[in-house]
Scaffold this active site. Structure first.
Site, PDB file in Angstrom:
ATOM      1  N   THR A   1       0.820  -1.214   0.000  1.00 52.21           N
ATOM      2  CA  THR A   1       0.000   0.000   0.000  1.00 52.21           C
ATOM      3  C   THR A   1       0.853   1.263   0.000  1.00 52.21           C
ATOM      4  OG1 THR A   1      -1.821  -1.121   1.124  1.00 52.21           O
ATOM      5  CG2 THR A   1      -1.759   1.279   1.290  1.00 52.21           C
TER       6      THR A   1
ATOM      7  N   SER B   1      45.793 -12.532  -7.418  1.00 56.64           N
ATOM      8  CA  SER B   1      46.252 -12.586  -6.026  1.00 56.64           C
ATOM      9  C   SER B   1      46.989 -11.310  -5.677  1.00 56.64           C
ATOM     10  CB  SER B   1      47.175 -13.784  -5.813  1.00 56.64           C
ATOM     11  OG  SER B   1      47.755 -13.763  -4.530  1.00 56.64           O
TER      12      SER B   1
ATOM     13  N   LYS C   1      49.324 -15.098 -10.822  1.00 55.19           N
ATOM     14  CA  LYS C   1      48.156 -15.959 -10.611  1.00 55.19           C
ATOM     15  C   LYS C   1      46.931 -15.328 -11.278  1.00 55.19           C
ATOM     16  CE  LYS C   1      46.045 -18.709  -6.935  1.00 55.19           C
ATOM     17  NZ  LYS C   1      44.619 -18.512  -7.222  1.00 55.19           N
TER      18      LYS C   1
ATOM     19  N   SER D   1      -7.297  -0.524  -6.079  1.00 57.72           N
ATOM     20  CA  SER D   1      -6.891  -0.716  -4.687  1.00 57.72           C
ATOM     21  C   SER D   1      -5.424  -1.134  -4.708  1.00 57.72           C
ATOM     22  CB  SER D   1      -7.729  -1.818  -4.035  1.00 57.72           C
ATOM     23  OG  SER D   1      -7.122  -2.285  -2.847  1.00 57.72           O
ATOM     24  N   SER D   2      -4.714  -0.867  -3.648  1.00 53.73           N
ATOM     25  CA  SER D   2      -3.347  -1.401  -3.552  1.00 53.73           C
ATOM     26  C   SER D   2      -3.347  -2.907  -3.751  1.00 53.73           C
ATOM     27  CB  SER D   2      -2.737  -1.058  -2.184  1.00 53.73           C
ATOM     28  OG  SER D   2      -2.684   0.339  -1.987  1.00 53.73           O
TER      29      SER D   2
ATOM     30  N   GLU E   1      33.286 -17.679 -11.120  1.00 54.52           N
ATOM     31  CA  GLU E   1      33.081 -17.549  -9.670  1.00 54.52           C
ATOM     32  C   GLU E   1      31.946 -16.571  -9.369  1.00 54.52           C
ATOM     33  OE1 GLU E   1      37.668 -18.455  -8.189  1.00 54.52           O
ATOM     34  OE2 GLU E   1      36.931 -16.391  -8.238  1.00 54.52           O
TER      35      GLU E   1
ATOM     36  N   HIS F   1      -6.390  14.564  -7.157  1.00 60.47           N
ATOM     37  CA  HIS F   1      -6.317  13.908  -5.849  1.00 60.47           C
ATOM     38  C   HIS F   1      -5.705  12.512  -6.012  1.00 60.47           C
ATOM     39  CE1 HIS F   1      -7.584  12.117  -2.024  1.00 60.47           C
ATOM     40  NE2 HIS F   1      -7.726  13.370  -1.584  1.00 60.47           N
TER      41      HIS F   1
ATOM     42  N   ASP G   1      -8.778   9.831  -5.155  1.00 63.90           N
ATOM     43  CA  ASP G   1     -10.011   9.959  -5.922  1.00 63.90           C
ATOM     44  C   ASP G   1      -9.785   9.920  -7.428  1.00 63.90           C
ATOM     45  OD1 ASP G   1     -11.310  10.213  -3.519  1.00 63.90           O
ATOM     46  OD2 ASP G   1     -11.345  12.419  -3.566  1.00 63.90           O
TER      47      ASP G   1
ATOM     48  N   THR H   1      33.256 -38.866 -14.837  1.00 66.24           N
ATOM     49  CA  THR H   1      32.113 -39.130 -13.972  1.00 66.24           C
ATOM     50  C   THR H   1      32.656 -39.317 -12.571  1.00 66.24           C
ATOM     51  OG1 THR H   1      32.237 -41.519 -14.413  1.00 66.24           O
ATOM     52  CG2 THR H   1      30.765 -40.215 -15.811  1.00 66.24           C
ATOM     53  N   HIS H   2      31.955 -38.786 -11.558  1.00 61.00           N
ATOM     54  CA  HIS H   2      32.456 -38.788 -10.171  1.00 61.00           C
ATOM     55  C   HIS H   2      33.775 -38.018 -10.064  1.00 61.00           C
ATOM     56  CE1 HIS H   2      29.545 -41.948  -8.936  1.00 61.00           C
ATOM     57  NE2 HIS H   2      29.758 -42.408 -10.159  1.00 61.00           N
TER      58      HIS H   2
END
Length: 468
Positions: free
Chosen positions: A103, A315, A321, A136-137, A328, A126, A129, A184-185
């Site tokens: 509101t 770094s 580096k 309405s909100s 990231e 206004h 009005d 994999t893994h």
């Protein structure tokens, strides 16, 4: 300057209140500024834009319905469009963490637009009005939430998502014939090409795009016209339908009236659904970002398969580096988006009876997720994937020593004999081909054909022993 010159006196239904003299807002907004000094974070620009569009559409519709005079309708519409364009963002100070219906933000818009319209017109406007006529909100804020999220998705998120996907597809074609060790893994597995690996990323993004496009079909349903609780009290029966049409024209994207206005006010499931799809996109981007980080790791003691563009020193103490800064940053964005979805999910549950009371939080988090994802995807495409280089010698060296290549011999010599060759090749740090020649006595030409990584990346030689 004395205090009296710094402020003016405004009033609302609760009485008089001092307001900064140069503020375009009135007493209701000022009460919110005083009541909610919580985060210092105002509602997002995209949301203020949507609020302006809603108010401009309402002024137009109310004028067309004969509920506002043409002059006043035009002055309100002009002021509201100026708000939508961002000309008065500093006049929207209300904190995100405010009344749950939003509101305060609705009245902030009403007051600012009323002031501007009064200055630009011939009559005093206004905020309740005239600017808020037929509204309405409780229906304006859910509508602005949907409009802002739809526009941000269509104008920013989806184009950037498509750009990232196409960038990956372009690199997949360029690197498509380079074969590498699969994993994999996080352990060595059968070979594949960079084209296949990148193609999987592109397919993830294509699926995410389809999910998001499907979700916004439901997000475009607007509850405007429901006013306070969904009954449409104080709104012309034609208002809601006309609003969807007017907003579609102003925003340049399609909106439709909600079939059930009570649902549109009490439930924010459509926003939660879109947030869920953004969370899935974040999961896909997190996978891509982390794959890139692993592939770039090293360059000597890690995988070192690719070299990402060097963007900044990595770094403050270790010279030379270079870190994978964009992946990231992307991963952090993904974590935030997933967290936003958790908050939006909780907020979506807060539809008590006829009104959700965490609307500002839903809007803020949803728009922040869209903005963060779009920015991260653009950087990932342009500053990382577009300039990525394959370290061919490193890739080929690792591939030639990959003991898992022996999997291709299973149909010919059996699993146990193949396992023996793999173990010996690993222990002796030798190429699988050399060990297989010693262990099996098979001709070198035949073994080279069976163990060719490029052939294996295409699924290998079909037919097993009978096909040899």
């Amino acid at each position: 300057m004395n205090k009296q010159a710094d402020v003016r006196i405004e009033h609302d239904s609760m009485g008089e209140l001092e307001v900064p003299a140069d503020a375009l807002w009135g007493a209701s907004t000022q009460r919110a500024v005083l009541n909610f000094p919580i985060s210092g974070q105002p509602m997002p620009r995209e949301f203020i834009r949507a609020l302006g569009l809603v108010k401009a559409a309402a002024a137009q519709v109310n004028g067309d319905l004969g509920l506002l005079g043409k002059g006043m309708s035009a002055s309100i519409r002009k002021a509201a469009m100026a708000v939508a364009k961002g000309e008065y963002d500093a006049q929207f100070p209300v904190d995100v963490y405010q009344t749950g219906s939003g509101t305060s933000s609705n009245m902030n818009a009403n007051e600012v637009i009323a002031t501007l319209a009064t200055r630009g017109g011939r009559s005093k406007v206004h905020p309740n009005d005239h600017v808020n006529l037929g509204q309405s909100s409780n229906d304006v804020i859910p509508t602005a939430l949907r409009v802002s999220a739809q526009l941000a998705t269509v104008e920013t998120l989806l184009p950037t998502l498509k750009h990232l996907r196409r960038t990956i597809e372009r690199r997949a074609r360029a690197l498509g014939k380079i074969t590498k060790t699969g994993r994999t893994h996080l352990m060595d597995a059968m070979p594949l090409t960079f084209g296949q690996e990148f193609g999987a990323w592109a397919a993830q993004l294509a699926s995410a795009q389809m999910r998001i496009e499907d979700s916004i079909k439901r997000l475009r349903r607007l509850p405007i016209g429901g006013t306070a609780i969904g009954t449409g009290i104080n709104a012309d029966p034609r208002f809601g339908k006309a609003m969807s049409k007017a907003l579609s024209a102003l925003a340049g994207t399609r909106f439709v009236p909600a079939a059930n206005l009570f649902e549109g006010l009490a439930s924010q499931d459509d926003a939660v659904e879109l947030s869920g799809q953004l969370s899935v996109l974040a999961v896909a981007l997190m996978k891509i970002a982390n794959d890139l980080r692993w592939m770039n790791s090293g360059p000597l003691a890690g995988l070192g398969e690719v070299e990402l563009p060097a963007l900044q020193p990595g770094s403050s103490i270790m010279p030379g580096k270079i870190n994978p800064v964009i992946p990231e940053a992307t991963a952090m964005v993904c974590a935030q988006v997933i967290g936003h979805h958790a908050a939006i999910t909780v907020a979506g549950q807060s539809g008590n009876f006829q009104l959700n009371v965490m609307l500002p939080l839903i809007a803020c988090n949803l728009l922040d997720s869209i903005r963060l994802l779009a920015n991260a995807m653009r950087l990932l495409a342009d500053d990382t994937i577009a300039g990525l280089k394959v370290r061919r010698e490193r890739v080929d060296e690792a591939l030639s020593r990959n003991p898992i290549l022996v999997t291709a011999l299973n149909p010919v010599i059996g699993y146990e004999k193949a396992a023996k060759i793999a173990k010996r090749a690993y222990v002796e740090n030798r190429a699988v081909l050399d060990v297989a020649m010693e262990e099996t006595g098979m001709p070198e030409k035949q073994l080279r054909r069976l163990l060719d990584p490029a052939v294996l990346a295409r699924g290998g030689i079909q037919g097993g022993a009978n096909g040899v």
